[in-house]
Design a protein around this motif. Sequence first.
Motif, PDB file in Angstrom:
ATOM      1  N   ALA A 175     -15.397  12.144  22.021  1.00 50.99           N
ATOM      2  CA  ALA A 175     -14.467  11.801  20.937  1.00 50.99           C
ATOM      3  C   ALA A 175     -15.118  10.954  19.856  1.00 50.99           C
ATOM      4  O   ALA A 175     -14.531  10.738  18.806  1.00 50.99           O
ATOM      5  CB  ALA A 175     -13.252  11.066  21.501  1.00 50.99           C
ATOM      6  N   GLY A 176     -16.332  10.469  20.117  1.00 44.42           N
ATOM      7  CA  GLY A 176     -16.960   9.587  19.135  1.00 44.42           C
ATOM      8  C   GLY A 176     -16.385   8.184  19.156  1.00 44.42           C
ATOM      9  O   GLY A 176     -16.437   7.470  18.160  1.00 44.42           O
ATOM     10  N   LEU A 177     -15.824   7.775  20.284  1.00 46.83           N
ATOM     11  CA  LEU A 177     -15.299   6.411  20.411  1.00 46.83           C
ATOM     12  C   LEU A 177     -16.423   5.462  20.828  1.00 46.83           C
ATOM     13  O   LEU A 177     -17.434   5.894  21.389  1.00 46.83           O
ATOM     14  CB  LEU A 177     -14.189   6.376  21.468  1.00 46.83           C
ATOM     15  CG  LEU A 177     -12.923   7.165  21.157  1.00 46.83           C
ATOM     16  CD1 LEU A 177     -11.941   7.074  22.318  1.00 46.83           C
ATOM     17  CD2 LEU A 177     -12.275   6.651  19.884  1.00 46.83           C
ATOM     18  N   LEU A 222     -10.444   3.973  15.151  1.00 45.37           N
ATOM     19  CA  LEU A 222     -10.805   4.033  16.581  1.00 45.37           C
ATOM     20  C   LEU A 222     -12.313   4.135  16.774  1.00 45.37           C
ATOM     21  O   LEU A 222     -12.862   3.583  17.724  1.00 45.37           O
ATOM     22  CB  LEU A 222     -10.150   5.253  17.248  1.00 45.37           C
ATOM     23  CG  LEU A 222      -8.659   5.157  17.550  1.00 45.37           C
ATOM     24  CD1 LEU A 222      -8.170   6.453  18.180  1.00 45.37           C
ATOM     25  CD2 LEU A 222      -8.363   3.983  18.480  1.00 45.37           C
ATOM     26  N   GLU A 223     -12.971   4.844  15.865  1.00 41.75           N
ATOM     27  CA  GLU A 223     -14.415   5.060  15.980  1.00 41.75           C
ATOM     28  C   GLU A 223     -15.207   3.761  16.096  1.00 41.75           C
ATOM     29  O   GLU A 223     -16.319   3.762  16.616  1.00 41.75           O
ATOM     30  CB  GLU A 223     -14.931   5.800  14.740  1.00 41.75           C
ATOM     31  CG  GLU A 223     -14.834   7.290  14.809  1.00 41.75           C
ATOM     32  CD  GLU A 223     -15.528   7.914  13.596  1.00 41.75           C
ATOM     33  OE1 GLU A 223     -16.325   8.827  13.788  1.00 41.75           O
ATOM     34  OE2 GLU A 223     -15.269   7.450  12.466  1.00 41.75           O
ATOM     35  N   THR A 224     -14.670   2.689  15.528  1.00 40.84           N
ATOM     36  CA  THR A 224     -15.456   1.464  15.491  1.00 40.84           C
ATOM     37  C   THR A 224     -14.720   0.247  16.042  1.00 40.84           C
ATOM     38  O   THR A 224     -15.334  -0.794  16.227  1.00 40.84           O
ATOM     39  CB  THR A 224     -15.845   1.109  14.038  1.00 40.84           C
ATOM     40  OG1 THR A 224     -14.636   1.023  13.270  1.00 40.84           O
ATOM     41  CG2 THR A 224     -16.743   2.172  13.431  1.00 40.84           C
ATOM     42  N   VAL A 226      -7.557  14.852  18.395  1.00 42.86           N
ATOM     43  CA  VAL A 226      -8.553  14.691  17.338  1.00 42.86           C
ATOM     44  C   VAL A 226      -8.799  16.065  16.711  1.00 42.86           C
ATOM     45  O   VAL A 226      -8.786  17.080  17.413  1.00 42.86           O
ATOM     46  CB  VAL A 226      -9.872  14.127  17.914  1.00 42.86           C
ATOM     47  CG1 VAL A 226     -10.909  13.929  16.818  1.00 42.86           C
ATOM     48  CG2 VAL A 226      -9.629  12.818  18.650  1.00 42.86           C
ATOM     49  N   GLU A 227      -8.974  16.088  15.402  1.00 44.43           N
ATOM     50  CA  GLU A 227      -9.324  17.337  14.741  1.00 44.43           C
ATOM     51  C   GLU A 227     -10.684  17.804  15.262  1.00 44.43           C
ATOM     52  O   GLU A 227     -11.645  17.045  15.236  1.00 44.43           O
ATOM     53  CB  GLU A 227      -9.399  17.141  13.216  1.00 44.43           C
ATOM     54  CG  GLU A 227      -8.077  16.809  12.556  1.00 44.43           C
ATOM     55  CD  GLU A 227      -7.689  15.342  12.675  1.00 44.43           C
ATOM     56  OE1 GLU A 227      -8.502  14.543  13.200  1.00 44.43           O
ATOM     57  OE2 GLU A 227      -6.569  14.999  12.270  1.00 44.43           O
ATOM     58  N   ARG A 281     -13.775  17.215  13.215  1.00 50.57           N
ATOM     59  CA  ARG A 281     -14.334  15.863  13.109  1.00 50.57           C
ATOM     60  C   ARG A 281     -15.391  15.575  14.151  1.00 50.57           C
ATOM     61  O   ARG A 281     -16.232  14.703  13.959  1.00 50.57           O
ATOM     62  CB  ARG A 281     -13.227  14.827  13.321  1.00 50.57           C
ATOM     63  CG  ARG A 281     -12.272  14.829  12.209  1.00 50.57           C
ATOM     64  CD  ARG A 281     -11.829  13.429  11.974  1.00 50.57           C
ATOM     65  NE  ARG A 281     -10.625  13.459  11.194  1.00 50.57           N
ATOM     66  CZ  ARG A 281     -10.014  12.372  10.746  1.00 50.57           C
ATOM     67  NH1 ARG A 281     -10.490  11.198  11.047  1.00 50.57           N
ATOM     68  NH2 ARG A 281      -8.944  12.470  10.044  1.00 50.57           N
ATOM     69  N   ILE A 282     -15.284  16.268  15.287  1.00 48.23           N
ATOM     70  CA  ILE A 282     -16.284  16.007  16.321  1.00 48.23           C
ATOM     71  C   ILE A 282     -17.314  17.132  16.361  1.00 48.23           C
ATOM     72  O   ILE A 282     -18.160  17.163  17.234  1.00 48.23           O
ATOM     73  CB  ILE A 282     -15.640  15.769  17.703  1.00 48.23           C
ATOM     74  CG1 ILE A 282     -14.855  16.998  18.166  1.00 48.23           C
ATOM     75  CG2 ILE A 282     -14.736  14.547  17.680  1.00 48.23           C
ATOM     76  CD1 ILE A 282     -14.420  16.899  19.632  1.00 48.23           C
ATOM     77  N   ARG A 298     -13.209  10.624   4.566  1.00 53.17           N
ATOM     78  CA  ARG A 298     -13.413  12.076   4.543  1.00 53.17           C
ATOM     79  C   ARG A 298     -13.979  12.568   3.236  1.00 53.17           C
ATOM     80  O   ARG A 298     -14.583  13.627   3.182  1.00 53.17           O
ATOM     81  CB  ARG A 298     -12.079  12.775   4.734  1.00 53.17           C
ATOM     82  CG  ARG A 298     -11.546  12.574   6.083  1.00 53.17           C
ATOM     83  CD  ARG A 298     -10.854  13.828   6.504  1.00 53.17           C
ATOM     84  NE  ARG A 298     -10.021  13.536   7.626  1.00 53.17           N
ATOM     85  CZ  ARG A 298      -9.330  14.441   8.286  1.00 53.17           C
ATOM     86  NH1 ARG A 298      -9.374  15.684   7.894  1.00 53.17           N
ATOM     87  NH2 ARG A 298      -8.617  14.106   9.307  1.00 53.17           N
ATOM     88  N   TYR A 307      -8.255   7.950  13.601  1.00 51.19           N
ATOM     89  CA  TYR A 307      -9.588   8.204  14.148  1.00 51.19           C
ATOM     90  C   TYR A 307     -10.666   7.314  13.520  1.00 51.19           C
ATOM     91  O   TYR A 307     -11.509   6.758  14.230  1.00 51.19           O
ATOM     92  CB  TYR A 307      -9.931   9.677  13.919  1.00 51.19           C
ATOM     93  CG  TYR A 307     -11.202  10.103  14.569  1.00 51.19           C
ATOM     94  CD1 TYR A 307     -11.284  10.196  15.949  1.00 51.19           C
ATOM     95  CD2 TYR A 307     -12.322  10.411  13.811  1.00 51.19           C
ATOM     96  CE1 TYR A 307     -12.455  10.589  16.560  1.00 51.19           C
ATOM     97  CE2 TYR A 307     -13.494  10.805  14.415  1.00 51.19           C
ATOM     98  CZ  TYR A 307     -13.561  10.897  15.792  1.00 51.19           C
ATOM     99  OH  TYR A 307     -14.730  11.271  16.382  1.00 51.19           O
TER     100      TYR A 307
END
Lengths: 492, 492
Positions: B180-182, A47-49, B202-203, B206-207, A206, A44
């Motif tokens: 999802a914050g993508l 993937l976020e960035t 995704v956990e 986290r979102i 985290r 994750y």
Amino acid sequence: MDLPIQSVELDIPKPNLNDLRSDLDRFKEALHDAGYPADIKLPYEVLETFSNVLREQNWSCTTVIRNNEVTAILPKGTLPLGLAVDVGTTKVAAYLINMDDGSVLTRQGAMNPQVAYGEDVISRIHYANHTSGGAKILQSTLIDTLNRLVEEMCASTGNSPGSVVEAVIAGNTAMHHLVAGLPVKQLGFSPYVPAVNESLEVECARIGLKLASGAKVFLPPNIAGFVGADHVAMLLSTGAAESSKNVIALDIGTNTEISLVTKGQITCCSCASGPAFEGAHIKDGMRAAPGAVERVWIAGEDIRVRTIDDAKPVGICGSGILDAVAELLGAGALDSNGSFRPGHPLVRAVDGKREALLVPAGSSGSGQDITVTRKDINEIQLAKGAIRAGIDVLLEDAGLSADSIDEFIVAGAFGTYLDISSAIKIGMFPSLPLSRFQQVGNAAGAGAVQMLVSKRQREKAASLAVKLNYIELTTNKDFRDIFFRGLLFSIT
Amino acid sequence: MDLPIQSVELDIPKPNLNDLRSDLDRFKEALHDAGYPADIKLPYEVLETFSNVLREQNWSCTTVIRNNEVTAILPKGTLPLGLAVDVGTTKVAAYLINMDDGSVLTRQGAMNPQVAYGEDVISRIHYANHTSGGAKILQSTLIDTLNRLVEEMCASTGNSPGSVVEAVIAGNTAMHHLVAGLPVKQLGFSPYVPAVNESLEVECARIGLKLASGAKVFLPPNIAGFVGADHVAMLLSTGAAESSKNVIALDIGTNTEISLVTKGQITCCSCASGPAFEGAHIKDGMRAAPGAVERVWIAGEDIRVRTIDDAKPVGICGSGILDAVAELLGAGALDSNGSFRPGHPLVRAVDGKREALLVPAGSSGSGQDITVTRKDINEIQLAKGAIRAGIDVLLEDAGLSADSIDEFIVAGAFGTYLDISSAIKIGMFPSLPLSRFQQVGNAAGAGAVQMLVSKRQREKAASLAVKLNYIELTTNKDFRDIFFRGLLFSIT
């Protein structure tokens, strides 16, 4: 080398109206073309960035892979780095590593900033449990320090924290739990059990550690509430765990963890040795800094001292107070209970309390006498008594006498500087030939570096942790007697 | 049932001075004794709290397991729940599910609060790309709404959000990425590629979704920048994907996604149909709420309307404006270009602009005339032109004529209420026997529920997504001609 990460240079076809694959699909295909499995994962944090990162780098990058995961997408040609940390209750030691060849680029130390919230682990656990958000505060203040150390080490070597792709943090169980954000409440109450013993891998993001976006931190396994991953790291780096001899290996700190290796078995315990060796709770105590008395010799009525950096003496650090006590004993100024002998030329009375003068005001850097008091002797007695009792319980458990110890390994910052003969004189260590002793410095840090760059060392740590027998001293039926015996100076 | 989670009641031996195993070790051993693998994992979100949770629950709990991971430790006897969500650009539909038997406990809808930042996906992506922290704002405002829906649904059924152990969220590609914050930047520029097409887990933590500590959200796969997971969910729940007939399945919204299933092949496209059917950009338009004109009949010069809840008319919703246009066409008040015929009894001129009066001020709830203007007709023309062009491009690509369509599935909230004959009259849908049409309501939501409770449905979604061919209309050489033809009312 069996590094936990690999890196590969990639050139990825850009999207266009005739190639509408998702960014992930085209990225994975480029990795597959470079020989990596098709089912590789992007966690994750990456993937976020990653869509923005790929475009910023114009679809050309150094990709870092760990097991079956992508942990970093770096500008092409970047050298992937690693971070190894030994988090002590009082001090933090950090190492910046070249993850191509495993070499140490630089290292840096700092005080553990949690000291502001309590000087030992018990008081920090108390703070965590009795202050709202206390554990988070302890975590973030420490992580802030680690981030600062990473920034400084990267700046000094011309690198960026974003290229640090892997970390290992070794510490005692309380430090381990606080760093990882695990519950510590149960560490504060009998029977003091850890939340987690097995090794953990946590995304750096985290816990607030600012490294490469997908970097993971490996936390080696713990043994018990008061024997942590740092002890495992020490046993690993010293080779003690694999010795076929009879070995005692100990790491002296606010808590002292001791292992006895014999016949392929390892048994360990932890003793609360207190902060006396770090200079705390000693009237003129100070940490090992310029001007600290670090060596003491007594010949007749003549007392000589050596200070760190040969600066004017301003206080006494751990190795100095240990020497002082040993020499006062040797000179007959102390009896076996630790009481000053009245009338002895090295003993004077001030306000009805006896003490020994190490450095008169006129020679000191502070303009004040530097002395050793009965209470100081008492602190050392408690510390050495706890350590000696731990050693003796382990020997008794194994049915060994002290002189059957082939190797005696002393780790830890204080362990590097203490005078072994003094430690023997006061009965902290058994009286063995000096050749059997080894002073190995920050072996926990060295173990953390080894685990950073080697999967095999991580596996060894895991099997070692499982193999270790733990003796809980507080419930050991003989400990009380052995401890009181250890308090005296008469044993050797 | 092939539920993605299992639950098991555990009684775990408490730690004591003779049993100093870590919390994790004793917990895993209890799970192992209950028949689960020894290498089961506790993810970080669960580890963060589990020591405290076990003690609060006095070592007796309902443990929820997902694949090889523990996702929740609940008070003994708790019923594990699930959350399915269909996130539309305009509306959100949420379902609370009993994860023991897959039944729907309750459902609830809400507006998508992102509407405040732009009414269509393009304007929201623009907001995300041009406002600092814009994507985070869009994410958190939506997640806040989902958390509120979960709280309300749980309260109304006597449950706790902490017992919701699994979630599925289906939405179009932009909603998917924002939830999802993508990264969404690349969705705002040609060639409009998604960051990720494949399904994601995704956990929830986290979102920002506040469910059980280790709850995961499953996000079904996307197809392309403008055909998202909601279309996959719709194809899944309607069974369209597995049909051996020739099937058109479309989901009408601000974007309309259309699939043609023929000979085991599925081809899809997306057309920008605009918000006219949601009442936006229409002079007297409103969303489908009490008082909205939802049906219109014209017989000669007599215009009759029906409103939602039979309330006094205050505006026109999507199905009403569609009916109005169809009836005006049938009555000869409009020509095939969409122009009002001057002199027609249903056409009047106000300030030189022609319009049709649906409800005179005296009968309306607002005290104002409710009319249909040339501009309103134009909005409907653009919407129906886009949808019809999408259908025609798909048919042409497959070499099929419209009358070879065996089934025509119309999904979506508006799709449920529209009058199929009206849609045929204005040429939005091809002229097929009404028996071939099916209006299936929120089929995306139904698909999300199916995937929530079935691993097989998740796998089907994955293979479906891979199988789908996508036609990008903006680069299709025939689209422009077909679209302009579709704008006219003369085709059927």
